[in-house]
Design an enzyme around this catalytic site. Sequence first.
Site, PDB file in Angstrom:
ATOM      1  CG  ASP A   1      -1.444   1.311   1.688  1.00  0.00           C
ATOM      2  OD1 ASP A   1      -2.238   1.799   0.593  1.00  0.00           O
ATOM      3  OD2 ASP A   1      -1.542   1.698   2.820  1.00  0.00           O
TER       4      ASP A   1
ATOM      5  CG  ASP B   1      -1.266   7.926   0.791  1.00  0.00           C
ATOM      6  OD1 ASP B   1      -0.818   9.054   0.734  1.00  0.00           O
ATOM      7  OD2 ASP B   1      -1.690   7.630  -0.395  1.00  0.00           O
TER       8      ASP B   1
HETATM    9  O1  LIG Z   1      -4.372   3.215  -0.458  1.00  0.00           O
HETATM   10  P1  LIG Z   1      -3.364   4.099  -0.127  1.00  0.00           P
HETATM   11  O2  LIG Z   1      -2.231   4.220  -0.825  1.00  0.00           O
HETATM   12  O3  LIG Z   1      -3.272   4.232   1.545  1.00  0.00           O
HETATM   13  O4  LIG Z   1      -4.385   5.492  -0.207  1.00  0.00           O
HETATM   14  C1  LIG Z   1      -5.491   5.608   0.548  1.00  0.00           C
HETATM   15  C2  LIG Z   1      -6.065   7.204   0.653  1.00  0.00           C
HETATM   16  O5  LIG Z   1      -4.406   7.793   0.757  1.00  0.00           O
HETATM   17  C3  LIG Z   1      -4.263   9.318   0.950  1.00  0.00           C
HETATM   18  O6  LIG Z   1      -4.929   9.858   1.916  1.00  0.00           O
HETATM   19  C4  LIG Z   1      -4.277   9.608   3.373  1.00  0.00           C
HETATM   20  O7  LIG Z   1      -3.031  10.157   3.137  1.00  0.00           O
HETATM   21  C5  LIG Z   1      -2.773  11.495   3.220  1.00  0.00           C
HETATM   22  C6  LIG Z   1      -1.143  11.909   3.032  1.00  0.00           C
HETATM   23  O8  LIG Z   1      -0.673  11.298   3.977  1.00  0.00           O
HETATM   24  C7  LIG Z   1      -3.703  12.134   4.367  1.00  0.00           C
HETATM   25  O9  LIG Z   1      -3.493  13.391   4.212  1.00  0.00           O
HETATM   26  C8  LIG Z   1      -5.030  11.670   4.140  1.00  0.00           C
HETATM   27  O10 LIG Z   1      -5.850  12.157   5.499  1.00  0.00           O
HETATM   28  C9  LIG Z   1      -5.070   9.846   4.306  1.00  0.00           C
HETATM   29  O11 LIG Z   1      -6.586   9.743   4.016  1.00  0.00           O
HETATM   30  C10 LIG Z   1      -4.862   9.834  -0.414  1.00  0.00           C
HETATM   31  O12 LIG Z   1      -4.873  11.263  -0.465  1.00  0.00           O
HETATM   32  C11 LIG Z   1      -6.336   9.250  -0.662  1.00  0.00           C
HETATM   33  O13 LIG Z   1      -6.804   9.769  -1.941  1.00  0.00           O
HETATM   34  C12 LIG Z   1      -6.276   7.733  -0.665  1.00  0.00           C
HETATM   35  O14 LIG Z   1      -7.529   7.282  -0.952  1.00  0.00           O
END
Ligand SMILES: O=P(O)(O)OC[C@H]1O[C@H](O[C@H]2O[C@H](CO)[C@@H](O)[C@H](O)[C@H]2O)[C@H](O)[C@@H](O)[C@@H]1O
Length: 382
Positions: A131, A133
Amino acid sequence: MTKQSLVRRQDLAVAVVVASAIADAFPRFSYPPTAAAATVSCAKNYKRLLHQLDLGSGGGAVGFRRDNPWVQSMMTLSPTQIKPPVARTAPLMASHVEEYDAWMRSHPSALSNFEDIIAASKGKQIVMFLDYDGTLSPIVEDPDRAFMSDEMREAVRDLASHFPTAIVSGRCREKVSSFVKLSELYYAGSHGMDIKGPNDEHKHAKTRTKAVLFQPASEFLPMIDEVYKSLVETTKSIPGSRVENNKFCLSVHFRCVDEKKWSSLADKVRSVLKDYPKLRLTHGRKVLEIRPTIKWDKGKALEFLLESLGFDDRNDVLPLYIGDDRTDEDAFKVLRDRRQGFGILVSKIAKETNASFSLREPTEVLRFLRRLVEWKQFSADC
Ligand SMILES: O=P(O)(O)OC[C@H]1O[C@H](O[C@H]2O[C@H](CO)[C@@H](O)[C@H](O)[C@H]2O)[C@H](O)[C@@H](O)[C@@H]1O
């Protein structure tokens, strides 16, 4: 007590205080759950909340007060903003530490149990699923600045030179690949709804994949674009909110939104989605995620990639999936159901999960990936 175990105890105490604060603020959904009730209560609450959130299956008319389940779930599933209380009583902390210890016994550290993972890979091809983020990059306020460190990139590059490696992310595929910057990887963006293999020059020697490109939700593109525009317009009055277009799905971020406005934001999102029964709403970390109702998720993407790589129906493969979020649970569950490989949850707190092992944060993910590479290099030299 050693210095190391003392430090770990202190870390645990901090995690426990934060978890206790959540339990205090929202006692209906205790978090972490009591040891005995952990599996049942968390799973039940989460399923119930998801059901209520699922607009596609008729969410019904509900208000958006703080006591509304939707808003409560935004709060309970997005714990990082909650500040630890000033003081806790010692016995309560001790019991939460015990609960966390119990959770760690059932989801032990993938670093401490590295040798067991390696033993399970004997005679098998490891395939890596990562994954992005919260796993390869730390969670930050601005989604456009969730950069991965050079050290992490180096480790993933080394990893991919030994094992087929895929990034599986909720983000738009182009965006996540522009962050990772490694063309030798497989990328599954939009929660697995946009899959692409590596460039030709990087095809892994042990795989028979051709140009993989799979987009099961392409018919939803015009609808997603339309909803994106509506959401941008509708939510612009909520300071700190942000809508991210992930091509086949959308994210409405509330990490920077005042908690008092969460209810209003949820209300606005729902007002847009009520006209789109073919879209559903789920939660991530301080984010509402909107996607097509098709039966496709990160778990299906994992299966699709294994099949594309020629590892379907084979016993000589060990998939390892590392992720931190609710959406990664679909992939952990696939591995558990197939009794194949291991899910590794990145979390500092006890969570209901289908993962087998845990890592606390991206820095531990980095250590784990490096160890895999070192082990592979060492075993190749012998
Ligand atoms: O499946 P992933 O790669 O984990 O993506 C899931 C979401 O990740 C991002 O949001 C998350 O990370 C951001 C940056 O650290 C943070 O600001 C946010 O609060 C988190 O939810 C991404 O921006 C989303 O579009 C993804 O769905």
